[in-house]
Design an enzyme around this catalytic site. Structure first.
Site, PDB file in Angstrom:
ATOM      1  N   ILE A 213       0.858  -1.193   0.000  1.00 23.71           N
ATOM      2  CA  ILE A 213       0.000   0.000   0.000  1.00 23.71           C
ATOM      3  C   ILE A 213       0.894   1.243   0.000  1.00 23.71           C
ATOM      4  CG2 ILE A 213      -1.969   1.161   1.088  1.00 23.71           C
ATOM      5  CD1 ILE A 213      -2.585  -1.440   2.577  1.00 23.71           C
ATOM      6  N   PRO A 214       1.523   1.525  -1.155  1.00 23.18           N
ATOM      7  CA  PRO A 214       2.332   2.749  -1.216  1.00 23.18           C
ATOM      8  C   PRO A 214       1.427   3.960  -1.006  1.00 23.18           C
ATOM      9  CG  PRO A 214       2.223   1.672  -3.374  1.00 23.18           C
ATOM     10  CD  PRO A 214       1.487   0.810  -2.417  1.00 23.18           C
ATOM     11  N   HIS A 215       1.905   4.926  -0.229  1.00 23.31           N
ATOM     12  CA  HIS A 215       1.057   6.073   0.084  1.00 23.31           C
ATOM     13  C   HIS A 215       1.893   7.297   0.396  1.00 23.31           C
ATOM     14  CE1 HIS A 215       1.932   3.991   3.865  1.00 23.31           C
ATOM     15  NE2 HIS A 215       1.917   5.189   4.421  1.00 23.31           N
ATOM     16  N   GLY A 216       1.225   8.439   0.360  1.00 27.26           N
ATOM     17  CA  GLY A 216       1.890   9.690   0.697  1.00 27.26           C
ATOM     18  C   GLY A 216       0.900  10.834   0.684  1.00 27.26           C
TER      19      GLY A 216
END
Length: 154
Positions: free
Chosen positions: A64-67
């Site tokens: 779950i790549p996030h930013g």
């Protein structure tokens, strides 16, 4: 907060090509930029910065790549199923083939964390991986990702 709130049918990629973690993040940034109107490089750099803190690979083939992005006005989700699993330095050491990108406004605070928790919960529903991996196309994937989880028996 249903996934439906921040995942649109256009934000589902059923067969993303990537040979590495960096390439997968780049491809996610390309798709996200197209759908949000934001700068592709800004999205990619944000994702890369977050990955440097520790892998967003949560195990069981899921990442779950996030930013957070300044001037983004709403939560944005994008789901991608990779054509073939890649090393993502996941917590369990297993390769990843299911990616859920989550971008949040800079001041999102608790909403960002709630959205991350919701994504993780949905992707860890019993049988969800199998349904996602068996879905033939984007619309079938979208249906799996946005259906409400079955109520637990008492």
């Amino acid at each position: 907060m249903p996934l439906l709130d921040f995942l649109s049918p256009e934000a589902v990629a059923p067969s993303l090509k990537a040979n590495s973690k960096k390439q997968a993040l780049q491809e996610l940034a390309v798709h996200a930029a197209r759908l949000t109107g934001r700068d592709e490089r800004e999205i990619f750099d944000t994702l890369l910065q977050r990955e440097r803190l520790g892998s967003t690979g949560i195990g069981e083939g899921i990442a779950i790549p996030h930013g957070k992005l300044p001037k983004l006005d709403h939560l944005f989700g994008l789901f991608a199923r990779l054509e073939k699993p890649i090393d993502f330095e996941a917590l369990d050491g297993e390769p990843v083939d299911l990616l859920f990108l989550l971008l949040a406004p800079e001041g999102a605070g608790a909403d960002h964390l709630k959205a991350l928790a919701r994504v993780a919960r949905v992707l860890r529903e019993p049988g969800c991986h199998d349904r996602i991996r068996a879905a033939r196309d984007a619309s079938a994937l979208y249906a799996v990702l946005t259906q409400e989880p079955a109520p637990h028996a008492v």
